[in-house]
Design a protein around this motif. Sequence first.
Motif, PDB file in Angstrom:
ATOM      1  N   ARG A 141       0.835  -1.210   0.000  1.00  0.00           N
ATOM      2  CA  ARG A 141       0.000   0.000   0.000  1.00  0.00           C
ATOM      3  C   ARG A 141       0.868   1.257   0.000  1.00  0.00           C
ATOM      4  N   ASP A 142       1.898   1.265   0.854  1.00  0.00           N
ATOM      5  CA  ASP A 142       2.773   2.435   0.933  1.00  0.00           C
ATOM      6  C   ASP A 142       3.588   2.605  -0.345  1.00  0.00           C
ATOM      7  N   ARG A 143       4.049   1.499  -0.901  1.00  0.00           N
ATOM      8  CA  ARG A 143       4.909   1.561  -2.091  1.00  0.00           C
ATOM      9  C   ARG A 143       4.175   2.120  -3.287  1.00  0.00           C
TER      10      ARG A 143
END
Length: 229
Positions: free
Chosen positions: A190-192
């Motif tokens: 999700r962060d990437r």
Amino acid sequence: MTQTIFSLKDAALSLDGNAGRVDILHGISLEVMKGESLGLIGPSGSGKSSLLMLMGGLERATGGSVKALGQELTDMTEDQLARFRRAHMGVVFQSFHLIPTMTALENVATPLELAGDKDAFAKAEAELEVVGLAHRADHYPSQMSGGEQQRVALARASAPRPAILLADEPTGNLDGANGAAIIDLLFGLRDRHGATLVLVTHSQSLAARCDRVIRLADGRVAPLKQAAE
């Protein structure tokens, strides 16, 4: 300007069962913004998985409005919904839902191929590397552990770089160590990729990793202070 990814207004869901009409969700209103992670908690039968299904267009609201990326899901045909999910959503279920006759690599490559991506297998291989399963690319689901199968499911959901990640109890069939690893991977993906994440879980501590938590009870949004998971 912050983009609204989901906008629900008085969304309701009723289904016909053997005992007649069953009201599952009652007037749910909420907004989820771009890049946000939202945890949905509540006891079994509270409607949290049903709400996720509405948001993913896997169930059609019987009342109110459900918009994703500015588009009204309740107005779409089944084919339109399928194309919308393929273009914008990655979904991870508790039960993996891998195709048993396909290898890990083929499972991850399938949504990319359906989207017409000529580099489907190269991208699928790279995604398996990210989840630590490049060495299992040629194995079938029956040859992998539950944790490995869920890693493949995560890679499959993430490979098309969806704007939205939906996860329904992704650790429900895993032991503590494997479950923790899957959650770390989920939030890492999700962060990437900057995706918006909606996570259904029984675990309040797991939900606390999200930017915001909503508790459901009897098909309605309930105060968090009543939570006892």
